[in-house]
Design a protein around this motif. Structure first.
Motif, short mmCIF file in Angstrom:
data_model
loop_
_atom_site.label_atom_id
_atom_site.label_comp_id
_atom_site.label_asym_id
_atom_site.label_seq_id
_atom_site.Cartn_x
_atom_site.Cartn_y
_atom_site.Cartn_z
N TRP A 132 3.91 49.12 90.96
CA TRP A 132 4.89 50.13 90.57
C TRP A 132 4.39 50.76 89.27
O TRP A 132 4.77 50.40 88.18
N SER A 133 3.50 51.72 89.42
CA SER A 133 2.79 52.25 88.26
C SER A 133 3.58 53.39 87.58
O SER A 133 3.00 54.36 87.13
N ARG A 134 4.90 53.21 87.53
CA ARG A 134 5.76 54.18 86.85
C ARG A 134 6.71 53.43 85.91
O ARG A 134 7.87 53.20 86.23
N PRO A 135 6.21 53.04 84.74
CA PRO A 135 7.05 52.29 83.80
C PRO A 135 8.33 53.05 83.45
O PRO A 135 8.33 54.27 83.28
N ARG A 136 9.42 52.29 83.43
CA ARG A 136 10.75 52.79 83.04
C ARG A 136 11.28 53.87 83.99
O ARG A 136 12.19 54.62 83.64
N TYR A 137 10.73 53.93 85.19
CA TYR A 137 11.23 54.88 86.19
C TYR A 137 12.06 54.12 87.22
O TYR A 137 11.65 53.06 87.70
N ASP A 160 11.77 49.98 87.19
CA ASP A 160 11.55 49.26 85.94
C ASP A 160 12.73 49.49 85.01
O ASP A 160 12.72 50.40 84.17
N ALA A 161 13.76 48.68 85.17
CA ALA A 161 14.97 48.77 84.35
C ALA A 161 15.28 47.39 83.78
O ALA A 161 14.59 46.41 84.08
N VAL A 162 16.33 47.30 82.96
CA VAL A 162 16.75 46.02 82.38
C VAL A 162 18.24 45.84 82.65
O VAL A 162 18.94 46.78 83.03
N ILE A 163 18.71 44.61 82.44
CA ILE A 163 20.10 44.26 82.71
C ILE A 163 20.85 44.11 81.40
O ILE A 163 20.45 43.36 80.51
N SER A 164 21.95 44.86 81.28
CA SER A 164 22.79 44.80 80.08
C SER A 164 24.06 44.02 80.39
O SER A 164 24.79 44.35 81.33
N THR A 165 24.30 42.97 79.62
CA THR A 165 25.54 42.20 79.75
C THR A 165 26.44 42.54 78.55
O THR A 165 25.98 43.21 77.61
N PRO A 166 27.71 42.11 78.55
CA PRO A 166 28.58 42.41 77.40
C PRO A 166 28.06 41.89 76.06
O PRO A 166 28.46 42.39 75.00
N ASP A 167 27.15 40.89 76.08
CA ASP A 167 26.73 40.30 74.81
C ASP A 167 25.23 40.38 74.53
O ASP A 167 24.77 40.08 73.44
N PRO A 296 9.99 53.66 73.93
CA PRO A 296 10.62 54.38 75.04
C PRO A 296 11.84 53.60 75.53
O PRO A 296 11.90 52.38 75.40
N SER A 297 12.81 54.29 76.06
CA SER A 297 14.06 53.66 76.48
C SER A 297 14.01 53.23 77.94
O SER A 297 13.45 53.91 78.78
#
Length: 715
Positions: A132-137, A160-167, A296-297
């Motif tokens: 998956w040669s598209r970082p953050r896509y 390429d994403a991350v998981i956000s929890t309440p804490d 980068p975000s």
């Protein structure tokens, strides 16, 4: 106020394509993680299928069954109310990806494909998968209908994403991505990700663990954060042994470490960590500036579950896990443990009833026998600890009836049921080697056979004479080199034939069912040099020492002599290595190192320079000039040794095409089938050899000029 959370990582002994067993081990690890109070669990790379499916990853069935297994995990009662990071292959837009599936309470939160694929040495991931040669896509993935029925979701994020929890926030990294210079954890950490998981399929190799551990520690030492490393453990059906050693690291400090070698199918490692420790560690202004300016975000996928406990109540008895000292095994312990665990997995999963080993009385077959003995010791130790699965496997291998009460009490008792050795002597064998083989077999409890095969050797030689009217002779009896070699090879190849005969029939002789796996005992240096007969007793089912150098095997035997309380091993260490295929006379006793024209220590050096440092003949010669000239070798002697190595390596390379599958333990393995992709028909190295000779002449000319100049100064 601290934000304490318990997190879990694990090592699983998965088996390629064992979807039922793999599913059960995944669920068991989740149960154990929840029992320890964990709110996040991460498992090994491709844990649903097993890492070693190889070309099965090209089959659609593998992907279908993966989703079917995931559906059962999604619905399972024990798999709720915990964030799960699970590894499996996924097809997306007709491309195959190595993925992490993040799930929570019957919902798929994210499918995260691997960015950088392992594609050298033992690994060929780009043969099966697309990076998956598209970082953050991130884009949308249409779930299979069987999953939609459970989750109610039609599409989920893929990318390429991350998981956000309440804490907090966590992101997934996969195996090779840790080893690359531009690792994802760098950018995740700068973007505020506090927990990073790494799911791995990393194999054991002698002296390799420290490199892996340093990379894991470095991942959070500069940038702060919590790192969960998960790895497969065991033999999943191939040459590799995945050596576990799951870890949890906080701000560069190891707080939890699992075992590196174990017979357990499931091992869960947990730690209680404080999220505030990460935030305090990251308080430096330089890191903050880089986070704002250069970071980068990542797209954040929302998860409803907090990882830390809710409320402001601080439990005084609940503490963050303290830093621990990382445990490293010595190379001798690694040899005792890694191949032993690999053998046990192979034995219990193959359906065989034991092992057969041609025991020659030399150090190589001795080392192989000691690895089997070490395996028996590990099995007995785990049975004494109450491991029901190991006991069940031992009973099944030994053909004990279901529901029986037999429990082996010593390694020798277990070996007497599953380990068979045989000394196949000829008139060229010495009484010393025959005696050593018998004494060793008795010491470790093996069922031993001692035979002479001269009648078989004579029958083959007589047949040749009958057909051709010519009788070959050994060199010591006036024969040519070709005759001498042919007569040695008759003995060597007949040992292979007899090995398989006895392996098939010895269980029958002893009144039991099944067959034995034939063990090979050619070390990596002999394979590299080609110092073995094609289709001799090095041809076997599996070889536990085929990736280990002679030098390391000697150290292992010295270690085992004391550790296993077997004084007979001292005699193997002091014996001169010999094939015993030629007649012994007053003037001549065959010696392996003399036959090869180089020492085993030199072979290890040649192997490393050839494979690891990627040297051809000329560059190897120039490197050895710097290494060996200070040790007293002249440039001419170094040139001779270098050319001799490449000459024998080239003419014997064809033997690597039929090497017995061996435990991979050394990074200069000559295994043609996977690790060392080189031709097996070579031309004469005319160009580099001429350049070496020219360089030697130039060095000698300059040395003569220097000496002449010194003489003139003296006068």
């Amino acid at each position: 106020m601290g934000h304490l959370t318990t997190i879990a990582t694990c090592s699983l002994n998965q088996w390629a394509l064992d979807f039922v067993g793999n599913r059960d081990r995944i669920i068991e690890s989740i149960k154990q993680a929840k029992a320890a109070g964990a709110s996040l669990r991460v498992g090994p790379e491709l844990e649903v299928t097993g890492y070693g499916c190889l070309d099965h990853f090209l089959e659609g069935d593998t992907y279908l069954h993966s989703w079917e297994v995931l559906a059962q995990i999604l619905e399972h009662d024990e798999c709720q109310d915990i964030l799960l990071d699970i590894g499996m292959p996924v097809t997306h837009r007709s491309c195959r990806y190595n993925c992490r599936i993040i799930i929570l309470n019957k919902r798929v939160l994210l499918i995260r494909p691997k960015l950088w694929l392992a594609n050298d040495g033992n690994y060929r991931e780009m043969r099966y998968f697309t990076p998956w040669s598209r970082p953050r896509y991130v884009e949308q993935y249409y779930l299979p209908r069987m999953i939609t029925k459970i989750t109610g979701q039609g599409m989920v994020p893929f990318g390429d994403a991350v998981i956000s929890t309440p804490d907090t926030c966590f992101g997934a990294e996969t195996c090779e991505e840790l080893f690359t210079p531009n690792s994802p954890h760098i950018f995740m950490g700068l973007d505020g990700v506090e927990i990073i998981t790494n799911s791995s399929g990393s194999h054991h190799q002698l002296r390799k663990l420290d490199h892996r551990v340093e990379l894991i520690r470095e991942a959070t030492k500069k940038n702060g954060g919590i790192y969960l490393y998960s790895n497969q453990q065991g033999c999943d059906g191939d040459r590799l042994y995945y050596d576990g050693c799951a870890m949890i690291v906080v701000n560069g400090k190891v707080v939890a470490q699992g075992s590196q070698f174990s017979l357990k199918d499931v091992e869960v490692v947990t730690a209680t960590v404080d999220l505030e420790d990460v935030r305090s560690y990251r308080a430096g202004p330089s890191r903050g500036l880089q986070a704002v300016i250069n970071s980068p975000s990542y797209q954040r996928i929302e998860a409803s579950k907090s990882l830390s406990a809710e409320g402001a109540v601080v439990e005084p008895m609940v503490k963050p896990t303290k830093e621990i000292q990382v445990h490293y095994h010595t190379p001798e312990e690694e040899i005792a443990l890694g191949p032993a665990c690999w053998l046990w997995d192979y034995l219990r999963r193959s359906g065989s009833t034991g092992f057969f080993l041609p025991l020659s009385g030399g150090i190589d077959s001795c080392a192989t026998a000691m690895i089997v003995h070490s395996m028996c010791r590990l099995v007995i130790t785990d049975i004494e600890k109450g491991d029901e699965l190991v006991l069940k496997d031992a009973r099944r291998v030994c053909r004990e009836p279901e529901g029986g009460n037999w429990i082996p009490s010593t390694p020798q008792e277990l070996a007497g049921r599953i380990f068979h050795t045989c000394f196949m002597g000829t008139e060229n064998s010495s009484t010393e080697t025959r005696g050593r083989a018998k004494e060793l077999a008795e010491a470790i409890g093996a069922y031993h056979v001692d035979l002479n095969m001269d009648i078989c050797v004579k029958a083959v030689a007589d047949l040749f004479t009958f057909v051709t009217n010519k009788r070959p002779k050994f060199q010591v009896h006036g024969g040519t080199r070709i005759e001498n070699l042919a007569l040695q090879n008759i003995q060597a190849r007949l040992r292979m034939v007899l090995s398989y005969l006895f392996a098939q029939l010895l269980p029958w002789v002893r009144g039991t069912e099944g067959g034995l796996l034939v063990l090979g005992s050619a070390n990596v240096d002999e394979c590299l040099r080609g110092y073995l007969t094609k289709y001799d007793c090095s041809s076997a089912d599996i070889n536990p020492i085929g990736g280990i150098s002679k030098t390391d095997l000697k150290r292992f035997i010295a270690y085992a002599c004391d550790e296993f309380h077997l004084p007979v091993l001292h005699d193997f260490l002091t014996a001169v290595p010999t094939a015993e295929l030629e007649p012994i006379t007053k003037e001549y006793v065959q010696s392996d190192e003399v036959d090869m024209g180089m020492t085993y220590d030199e072979l290890s050096v040649f192997g490393n320079l050839r494979k690891v440092e990627k040297c051809g003949p000329y560059s190897m010669f120039t490197k050895l000039l710097h290494e060996w000239t200070p040790k007293g070798l002249s440039p001419s002697e170094i040139a001779t040794k270098t050319k001799k190595f490449f000459w024998y390596y080239a003419i014997n390379r064809h033997k690597q095409t039929i090497l017995t599958p061996s435990y991979h333990a050394e990074n200069y393995s000559p295994d043609d089938n996977r690790f060392d992709l080189r031709p097996f028909l070579y031309p004469y190295f005319a160009w580099p050899f001429a350049k070496i000779d020219q360089t030697v002449k130039e060095i000698e000319r300059k040395e003569e000029e220097r000496k002449e100049a010194e003489k003139k100064k003296t006068v």
